[in-house]
Design a protein around this motif. Structure first.
Motif, PDB file in Angstrom:
ATOM      1  N   SER A  42       0.827  -1.270   0.078  1.00 10.48           N
ATOM      2  CA  SER A  42       0.177   0.002  -0.109  1.00 10.48           C
ATOM      3  C   SER A  42       0.916   1.309  -0.012  1.00 10.48           C
ATOM      4  O   SER A  42       0.384   2.410  -0.444  1.00 10.48           O
ATOM      5  CB  SER A  42      -1.085  -0.074   1.259  1.00 10.48           C
ATOM      6  OG  SER A  42      -0.141  -0.042   2.390  1.00 10.48           O
ATOM      7  N   MET A  43       2.087   0.988   0.386  1.00 10.62           N
ATOM      8  CA  MET A  43       3.131   2.409   0.361  1.00 10.62           C
ATOM      9  C   MET A  43       3.611   2.746  -1.006  1.00 10.62           C
ATOM     10  O   MET A  43       3.580   4.191  -1.234  1.00 10.62           O
ATOM     11  CB  MET A  43       4.199   1.901   1.234  1.00 10.62           C
ATOM     12  CG  MET A  43       5.493   2.868   1.128  1.00 10.62           C
ATOM     13  SD  MET A  43       6.705   2.743  -0.372  1.00 10.62           S
ATOM     14  CE  MET A  43       7.271   1.007   0.239  1.00 10.62           C
ATOM     15  N   THR A  44       3.766   2.056  -1.890  1.00  4.40           N
ATOM     16  CA  THR A  44       4.347   2.352  -3.131  1.00  4.40           C
ATOM     17  C   THR A  44       3.756   3.617  -3.833  1.00  4.40           C
ATOM     18  O   THR A  44       4.220   4.700  -4.299  1.00  4.40           O
ATOM     19  CB  THR A  44       4.559   1.039  -4.198  1.00  4.40           C
ATOM     20  OG1 THR A  44       3.057   0.473  -4.438  1.00  4.40           O
ATOM     21  CG2 THR A  44       5.373   0.182  -3.576  1.00  4.40           C
ATOM     22  N   PRO A  45       2.515   3.765  -4.008  1.00  2.00           N
ATOM     23  CA  PRO A  45       1.806   4.962  -4.457  1.00  2.00           C
ATOM     24  C   PRO A  45       1.827   5.984  -3.533  1.00  2.00           C
ATOM     25  O   PRO A  45       1.578   7.143  -4.216  1.00  2.00           O
ATOM     26  CB  PRO A  45       0.286   4.414  -5.060  1.00  2.00           C
ATOM     27  CG  PRO A  45       0.039   3.416  -4.037  1.00  2.00           C
ATOM     28  CD  PRO A  45       1.231   2.769  -3.754  1.00  2.00           C
ATOM     29  N   LYS A  46       2.020   6.057  -2.709  1.00  2.75           N
ATOM     30  CA  LYS A  46       2.165   7.065  -1.696  1.00  2.75           C
ATOM     31  C   LYS A  46       3.618   7.521  -1.436  1.00  2.75           C
ATOM     32  O   LYS A  46       3.834   8.700  -0.593  1.00  2.75           O
ATOM     33  CB  LYS A  46       1.514   6.823  -0.360  1.00  2.75           C
ATOM     34  CG  LYS A  46      -0.041   6.201  -0.340  1.00  2.75           C
ATOM     35  CD  LYS A  46      -0.425   5.790   0.811  1.00  2.75           C
ATOM     36  CE  LYS A  46      -1.652   4.792   0.685  1.00  2.75           C
ATOM     37  NZ  LYS A  46      -1.943   4.265   1.981  1.00  2.75           N
ATOM     38  N   ALA A  47       4.542   6.955  -2.012  1.00  3.90           N
ATOM     39  CA  ALA A  47       5.851   7.085  -1.570  1.00  3.90           C
ATOM     40  C   ALA A  47       6.353   8.468  -1.787  1.00  3.90           C
ATOM     41  O   ALA A  47       6.805   9.267  -1.142  1.00  3.90           O
ATOM     42  CB  ALA A  47       6.952   6.164  -2.406  1.00  3.90           C
TER      43      ALA A  47
ATOM     44  N   GLU B  22      -5.283   2.214  -8.501  1.00  2.00           N
ATOM     45  CA  GLU B  22      -4.728   1.204  -9.350  1.00  2.00           C
ATOM     46  C   GLU B  22      -4.004   0.140  -8.251  1.00  2.00           C
ATOM     47  O   GLU B  22      -3.921  -1.117  -8.585  1.00  2.00           O
ATOM     48  CB  GLU B  22      -3.536   1.678 -10.240  1.00  2.00           C
ATOM     49  CG  GLU B  22      -4.212   2.834 -11.466  1.00  2.00           C
ATOM     50  CD  GLU B  22      -3.065   3.421 -12.161  1.00  2.00           C
ATOM     51  OE1 GLU B  22      -3.333   3.754 -13.359  1.00  2.00           O
ATOM     52  OE2 GLU B  22      -2.044   3.811 -11.474  1.00  2.00           O
ATOM     53  N   ARG B  23      -3.277   0.450  -7.461  1.00  2.00           N
ATOM     54  CA  ARG B  23      -2.782  -0.520  -6.357  1.00  2.00           C
ATOM     55  C   ARG B  23      -3.679  -1.045  -5.748  1.00  2.00           C
ATOM     56  O   ARG B  23      -3.482  -2.215  -5.673  1.00  2.00           O
ATOM     57  CB  ARG B  23      -1.690   0.427  -5.458  1.00  2.00           C
ATOM     58  CG  ARG B  23      -1.193  -0.247  -4.285  1.00  2.00           C
ATOM     59  CD  ARG B  23      -0.156  -1.636  -4.751  1.00  2.00           C
ATOM     60  NE  ARG B  23       0.166  -1.725  -5.932  1.00  2.00           N
ATOM     61  CZ  ARG B  23       0.823  -2.865  -6.386  1.00  2.00           C
ATOM     62  NH1 ARG B  23       0.427  -3.764  -5.803  1.00  2.00           N
ATOM     63  NH2 ARG B  23       1.044  -2.899  -7.660  1.00  2.00           N
ATOM     64  N   ASN B  24      -4.801  -0.663  -5.180  1.00  2.00           N
ATOM     65  CA  ASN B  24      -5.723  -1.398  -4.596  1.00  2.00           C
ATOM     66  C   ASN B  24      -6.337  -2.258  -5.338  1.00  2.00           C
ATOM     67  O   ASN B  24      -6.742  -3.462  -5.036  1.00  2.00           O
ATOM     68  CB  ASN B  24      -6.784  -0.362  -4.057  1.00  2.00           C
ATOM     69  CG  ASN B  24      -6.257   0.465  -2.790  1.00  2.00           C
ATOM     70  OD1 ASN B  24      -5.520   0.102  -2.257  1.00  2.00           O
ATOM     71  ND2 ASN B  24      -7.091   1.464  -2.689  1.00  2.00           N
ATOM     72  N   ARG B  25      -6.747  -2.008  -6.909  1.00  2.00           N
ATOM     73  CA  ARG B  25      -7.340  -3.063  -7.660  1.00  2.00           C
ATOM     74  C   ARG B  25      -6.236  -4.446  -7.775  1.00  2.00           C
ATOM     75  O   ARG B  25      -6.929  -5.282  -7.745  1.00  2.00           O
ATOM     76  CB  ARG B  25      -7.568  -2.458  -9.159  1.00  2.00           C
ATOM     77  CG  ARG B  25      -8.828  -1.402  -9.260  1.00  2.00           C
ATOM     78  CD  ARG B  25      -9.224  -1.275 -10.354  1.00  2.00           C
ATOM     79  NE  ARG B  25      -8.312  -0.401 -10.882  1.00  2.00           N
ATOM     80  CZ  ARG B  25      -8.267   0.899 -11.114  1.00  2.00           C
ATOM     81  NH1 ARG B  25      -9.144   1.533 -10.330  1.00  2.00           N
ATOM     82  NH2 ARG B  25      -7.494   1.454 -11.797  1.00  2.00           N
ATOM     83  N   LYS B  26      -5.093  -3.754  -8.109  1.00  2.00           N
ATOM     84  CA  LYS B  26      -4.046  -4.928  -8.036  1.00  2.00           C
ATOM     85  C   LYS B  26      -3.696  -5.705  -6.834  1.00  2.00           C
ATOM     86  O   LYS B  26      -3.910  -7.112  -6.859  1.00  2.00           O
ATOM     87  CB  LYS B  26      -2.768  -4.566  -8.524  1.00  2.00           C
ATOM     88  CG  LYS B  26      -2.707  -3.978 -10.042  1.00  2.00           C
ATOM     89  CD  LYS B  26      -1.464  -3.423 -10.246  1.00  2.00           C
ATOM     90  CE  LYS B  26      -1.196  -2.725 -11.720  1.00  2.00           C
ATOM     91  NZ  LYS B  26      -0.112  -2.061 -12.163  1.00  2.00           N
ATOM     92  N   SER B  27      -3.908  -5.212  -5.779  1.00  2.00           N
ATOM     93  CA  SER B  27      -3.761  -5.875  -4.428  1.00  2.00           C
ATOM     94  C   SER B  27      -5.012  -6.861  -4.117  1.00  2.00           C
ATOM     95  O   SER B  27      -4.817  -7.895  -3.606  1.00  2.00           O
ATOM     96  CB  SER B  27      -3.417  -4.755  -3.282  1.00  2.00           C
ATOM     97  OG  SER B  27      -2.470  -4.244  -3.435  1.00  2.00           O
ATOM     98  N   ALA B  28      -6.098  -6.419  -4.544  1.00  2.00           N
ATOM     99  CA  ALA B  28      -7.325  -7.141  -4.361  1.00  2.00           C
ATOM    100  C   ALA B  28      -7.293  -8.380  -5.114  1.00  2.00           C
ATOM    101  O   ALA B  28      -8.101  -9.355  -4.753  1.00  2.00           O
ATOM    102  CB  ALA B  28      -8.554  -6.448  -4.827  1.00  2.00           C
ATOM    103  N   SER B  29      -6.572  -8.320  -6.170  1.00  2.00           N
ATOM    104  CA  SER B  29      -6.595  -9.713  -7.079  1.00  2.00           C
ATOM    105  C   SER B  29      -5.456 -10.748  -6.502  1.00  2.00           C
ATOM    106  O   SER B  29      -5.406 -11.756  -7.172  1.00  2.00           O
ATOM    107  CB  SER B  29      -6.220  -9.328  -8.438  1.00  2.00           C
ATOM    108  OG  SER B  29      -4.614  -8.924  -8.551  1.00  2.00           O
ATOM    109  N   HIS B  30      -4.597 -10.351  -5.559  1.00  2.00           N
ATOM    110  CA  HIS B  30      -3.834 -11.318  -4.993  1.00  2.00           C
ATOM    111  C   HIS B  30      -4.477 -11.619  -3.597  1.00  2.00           C
ATOM    112  O   HIS B  30      -5.217 -11.202  -2.799  1.00  2.00           O
ATOM    113  CB  HIS B  30      -2.464 -10.661  -4.447  1.00  2.00           C
ATOM    114  CG  HIS B  30      -1.624 -10.429  -5.735  1.00  2.00           C
ATOM    115  ND1 HIS B  30      -1.045 -11.183  -6.750  1.00  2.00           N
ATOM    116  CD2 HIS B  30      -1.258  -9.133  -6.435  1.00  2.00           C
ATOM    117  CE1 HIS B  30      -0.439 -10.748  -7.535  1.00  2.00           C
ATOM    118  NE2 HIS B  30      -0.665  -9.577  -7.485  1.00  2.00           N
TER     119      HIS B  30
END
Length: 289
Positions: free
Chosen positions: A209-214, A260-268
């Motif tokens: 969750s950090m990467t898009p907020k870096a 975008e990150r939330n959508r990708k994380s939800a797929s894992h």
């Protein structure tokens, strides 16, 4: 964060507005989704507001406060200005002087926790002589906690807490990249999962969750560094953390939006697989030539 706070206030009967002139299309879409009304300019925002809540990237806090103070002086309106940014106490005190010299009142605030989309997970701490005025928003869905009448207390709490949470994320990201480059990432993760299962669970959530907020956290680490320096501690630790986030910011993961990150994380599934993939990408894209 600003969108989520406004959504809570709207759902509980208050009207929220924003000055969206020259803001991005994404910001406009987020505002519309939360029912935030766009009034265009800062001048119109001050005219129509009783309270201005500043929730920005740290680097913008002082400049926006200056702009709002100029408008308040020109309009001549009594207003409450709340700085909810992750900035050092000494910077908050300078902003206080700026706002109060315009004729407005000021509250220092700090937001701890995620955007308040789920009740009970987000606290807004407040300090300053007018902090009880902000606490009235407790009646409209926000958890406001007054901790003192001195400006700088709320911001100091935020700096100390973020040093723990976001500082840990920075250190962990760097050491996981180092282990990957040493060919020891699997062995390290097995050890962490076995001996530090609580930490492994935290990192599995926090690093993806950090990467898009870096890009936003660079300035926050720098503010923490200056906070610690002002009380006689080394600033180097958190300037180093800022460097880690600066590294992440320029990767493909750092260029994603949170949506975008939330959508990708939800797929894992929430296991080490997605984290391993993220560390591999960060390592490969930041590797020295």
């Amino acid at each position: 964060m600003g969108q989520a706070i406004a959504a809570v206030l709207n759902q509980n009967g208050l009207k929220t507005i924003a000055a969206l002139d020259d803001r991005s299309e994404r910001t406009r879409q987020l505002a519309a989704a939360a029912n935030i009304q766009d009034v265009g300019s800062l001048t119109q925002l001050v005219i129509e507001s009783d309270l201005v809540l500043s929730v920005l990237v740290p680097a913008a806090a002082a400049e926006v406060a200056k702009q709002v103070a100029e408008v308040i002086s020109n309009v001549g309106k009594q207003i409450l200005y709340v700085d909810g940014n992750a900035i050092a106490p000494q910077k908050v005190k300078r902003i206080t002087q700026l706002i109060e010299s315009s004729g407005a009142t000021f509250v220092d605030a700090s937001i701890i926790g995620p955007p308040p989309r789920v009740s009970g997970r987000t606290r807004i701490y407040a300090s300053g002589k007018q902090a009880n005025e902000l606490q009235q928003l407790q009646n409209y869905g926000l958890d406001i906690r007054v901790i003192g009448d001195e400006v700088g207390q709320a911001s100091g709490l935020k700096m100390s807490y973020a040093a723990l949470t976001k500082g840990l994320t920075a250190i962990s990201t760097e050491l996981l990249i180092a282990a990957h480059r040493l060919g020891l990432d699997e062995q390290l993760w097995n050890e962490v999962s076995s001996s530090q299962p609580e930490l492994a669970a935290i990192l599995t959530r926090s690093i993806p969750s950090m990467t898009p907020k870096a890009h936003r956290w660079i300035g926050e680490m720098e503010e923490i560094a200056e906070t610690f320096k002002a009380v006689g501690l080394t600033e180097r630790t958190f300037y180093g953390a800022a460097d880690v986030y600066r590294l992440v910011k320029d990767t493909s993961l750092g260029k994603e939006t949170p949506e975008e990150r939330n959508r990708k994380s939800a797929s894992h599934t929430l296991r080490e697989g997605p984290l391993s993939e993220i560390i591999t990408i960060l390592s490969d894209e930041t590797a020295p030539n």
